[in-house]
Design a protein around this motif. Sequence first.
Motif, PDB file in Angstrom:
ATOM      1  N   VAL A  65       0.839  -1.198   0.000  1.00 17.95           N
ATOM      2  CA  VAL A  65       0.000   0.000   0.000  1.00 17.95           C
ATOM      3  C   VAL A  65       0.875   1.250   0.000  1.00 17.95           C
ATOM      4  O   VAL A  65       1.961   1.270   0.573  1.00 17.95           O
ATOM      5  CB  VAL A  65      -0.942   0.021   1.224  1.00 17.95           C
ATOM      6  N   GLY A  66       0.375   2.289  -0.675  1.00 20.95           N
ATOM      7  CA  GLY A  66       1.075   3.562  -0.705  1.00 20.95           C
ATOM      8  C   GLY A  66       0.108   4.709  -0.564  1.00 20.95           C
ATOM      9  O   GLY A  66      -1.097   4.565  -0.809  1.00 20.95           O
ATOM     10  N   SER A  67       0.638   5.870  -0.202  1.00 25.65           N
ATOM     11  CA  SER A  67      -0.167   7.077  -0.089  1.00 25.65           C
ATOM     12  C   SER A  67       0.403   8.131  -1.024  1.00 25.65           C
ATOM     13  O   SER A  67       0.541   7.886  -2.212  1.00 25.65           O
ATOM     14  CB  SER A  67      -0.202   7.559   1.361  1.00 25.65           C
ATOM     15  N   PHE A  68       0.759   9.307  -0.506  1.00 23.02           N
ATOM     16  CA  PHE A  68       1.399  10.331  -1.327  1.00 23.02           C
ATOM     17  C   PHE A  68       2.417  11.079  -0.491  1.00 23.02           C
ATOM     18  O   PHE A  68       2.368  11.081   0.733  1.00 23.02           O
ATOM     19  CB  PHE A  68       0.367  11.305  -1.924  1.00 23.02           C
ATOM     20  N   GLY A  69       3.367  11.721  -1.177  1.00 25.50           N
ATOM     21  CA  GLY A  69       4.381  12.510  -0.497  1.00 25.50           C
ATOM     22  C   GLY A  69       5.730  11.826  -0.411  1.00 25.50           C
ATOM     23  O   GLY A  69       5.814  10.596  -0.363  1.00 25.50           O
ATOM     24  N   CYS A  70       6.785  12.649  -0.412  1.00 17.89           N
ATOM     25  CA  CYS A  70       8.155  12.150  -0.251  1.00 17.89           C
ATOM     26  C   CYS A  70       9.034  13.322   0.149  1.00 17.89           C
ATOM     27  O   CYS A  70       8.801  14.461  -0.262  1.00 17.89           O
ATOM     28  CB  CYS A  70       8.666  11.531  -1.548  1.00 17.89           C
ATOM     29  N   ASN A  71      10.061  13.036   0.938  1.00 14.94           N
ATOM     30  CA  ASN A  71      10.956  14.110   1.386  1.00 14.94           C
ATOM     31  C   ASN A  71      12.248  14.188   0.575  1.00 14.94           C
ATOM     32  O   ASN A  71      13.166  14.922   0.935  1.00 14.94           O
ATOM     33  CB  ASN A  71      11.269  13.974   2.882  1.00 14.94           C
ATOM     34  N   LEU A  72      12.340  13.435  -0.519  1.00 11.45           N
ATOM     35  CA  LEU A  72      13.424  13.579  -1.492  1.00 11.45           C
ATOM     36  C   LEU A  72      12.816  14.006  -2.826  1.00 11.45           C
ATOM     37  O   LEU A  72      11.609  13.906  -3.036  1.00 11.45           O
ATOM     38  CB  LEU A  72      14.208  12.278  -1.650  1.00 11.45           C
ATOM     39  N   LYS A  73      13.669  14.427  -3.740  1.00 19.52           N
ATOM     40  CA  LYS A  73      13.235  14.878  -5.065  1.00 19.52           C
ATOM     41  C   LYS A  73      14.050  14.163  -6.140  1.00 19.52           C
ATOM     42  O   LYS A  73      14.718  14.796  -6.957  1.00 19.52           O
ATOM     43  CB  LYS A  73      13.388  16.403  -5.189  1.00 19.52           C
ATOM     44  N   CYS A  74      13.996  12.855  -6.140  1.00 20.89           N
ATOM     45  CA  CYS A  74      14.782  12.069  -7.089  1.00 20.89           C
ATOM     46  C   CYS A  74      14.249  12.272  -8.508  1.00 20.89           C
ATOM     47  O   CYS A  74      13.056  12.027  -8.752  1.00 20.89           O
ATOM     48  CB  CYS A  74      14.729  10.590  -6.730  1.00 20.89           C
ATOM     49  N   PRO A  75      15.084  12.685  -9.447  1.00 21.75           N
ATOM     50  CA  PRO A  75      14.614  12.960 -10.807  1.00 21.75           C
ATOM     51  C   PRO A  75      14.261  11.708 -11.597  1.00 21.75           C
ATOM     52  O   PRO A  75      13.692  11.816 -12.682  1.00 21.75           O
ATOM     53  CB  PRO A  75      15.804  13.695 -11.441  1.00 21.75           C
ATOM     54  N   PHE A  76      14.576  10.531 -11.028  1.00 26.98           N
ATOM     55  CA  PHE A  76      14.309   9.262 -11.717  1.00 26.98           C
ATOM     56  C   PHE A  76      13.146   8.498 -11.084  1.00 26.98           C
ATOM     57  O   PHE A  76      12.919   7.329 -11.399  1.00 26.98           O
ATOM     58  CB  PHE A  76      15.557   8.375 -11.671  1.00 26.98           C
ATOM     59  N   CYS A  77      12.395   9.132 -10.205  1.00 26.15           N
ATOM     60  CA  CYS A  77      11.361   8.426  -9.432  1.00 26.15           C
ATOM     61  C   CYS A  77      10.354   7.727 -10.347  1.00 26.15           C
ATOM     62  O   CYS A  77       9.778   8.335 -11.246  1.00 26.15           O
ATOM     63  CB  CYS A  77      10.629   9.420  -8.534  1.00 26.15           C
ATOM     64  N   GLN A  78      10.137   6.444 -10.085  1.00 27.30           N
ATOM     65  CA  GLN A  78       9.205   5.682 -10.912  1.00 27.30           C
ATOM     66  C   GLN A  78       7.761   5.822 -10.434  1.00 27.30           C
ATOM     67  O   GLN A  78       6.829   5.440 -11.140  1.00 27.30           O
ATOM     68  CB  GLN A  78       9.593   4.202 -10.927  1.00 27.30           C
TER      69      GLN A  78
END
Length: 291
Positions: A65-78
Motif C-alpha cells: 500500500v502507498g499514499s502520497f508525499g516524499c521528502n526527497l526529489k529524485c529525478p528518476f522516481c518511478q
Amino acid sequence: MEIRCQVCMHHCSLQPGQIGLCGARRRVGDNIQCENYGKLTAVALDPIEKKPLRMFEPGSMVLSVGSFGCNLKCPFCQNHEISMMRADTGNTGVRQRTIAVLSPKELMQKALMYQPQGNIGIAYTYNEPLVGWEYVRDTAKLVKQAGMKNILVTNGTASLHVLEELLPYIDAMNIDLKGFSDSYYRKLGGDLQTVKEFIAHAVSGCHVELTTLVVPGETDRVEDMHKQAQWIASLSHVSSQAGGICQVPLHITRFFPRYRMSDQKATPVQTVYQLAEAAGKYLEHVFTGNC
C-alpha cells in the motif's frame, strides 16, 4: 511563532496551515499533522521479491500500500505521480488519486482477507511511507497483533525517533541507499549521514536489505561501490534467527528512463554486473535487478 517538523533532516519551519517539503505534513495550530493519514493511492498484492526482499519469507505475497508525499526529489522516481503529490489547499490531485480511505483497522482486515492468496501482511511502499509514519505505526500494531508481518520500503531519511516508534512492529525493511557520496545525496535533497545512521540502527531491530539504483554518470563508479560495500559489510551482526553472523544483502538495480530523466539512456547491463562483482568482494549476498 514558527514550529519545526522533526520527522526528517529537513526540519521544515512551518507557519499555520503551511505544508512541509514532503507535501504530506501540515501545521495545524501548534501541531504538525500527517495529511495523508489513511489516504491510499496504490494497493496491490505483490510477490515479496518485488519489494525487493530476497532473504525474507521468499515465495510469499504481501499486500502493498502507498499514499502520497516524499521528502526527497529524485529525478528518476518511478512513482512520481504519487510521491511528488502535495496536500496543498485547493489541490484536487490528492482526491483524484486516492482510491481508498482506510482506517488502520480496515487496512488490517483487508490484509486478513488476502491470506488465502498467500498474503503474509502489509508492505508500506510506493511513496515514502515515513512522511506519514503515524499511519504506519497505528496499522503495524494491529497487523502484528493479528499475527501477520510488516514490511517497510523506505528511503531511510527519517529521524531516529521515528524509527524507534516503528521498530517494535516492523519485521523487515528494504532501504534505498541511493549512492555513497554526500554530493549525490545533496542533489536529491537528502543527506547521506542521516541514511547511514538510519540503516545502522534499523539493522539492530529487524531484517534489512538495501537497494542501490545504478544511474549512469552518478552511481556507476566501481571505486564508490567498493567503499559502499565495505561499509555495508561493517554492519554484520549476530542474528538469533539466522543462528550466527548475518550480513545485510544488497540489491543493485538497473536504471530506466523515468520522470525528469526520461531522455536518458538505461544503464548498460554489463555495468550492473560489474558493480555487483565489486560488491561481492565484501558481501555474501548481492542481487542484480531489472537486467
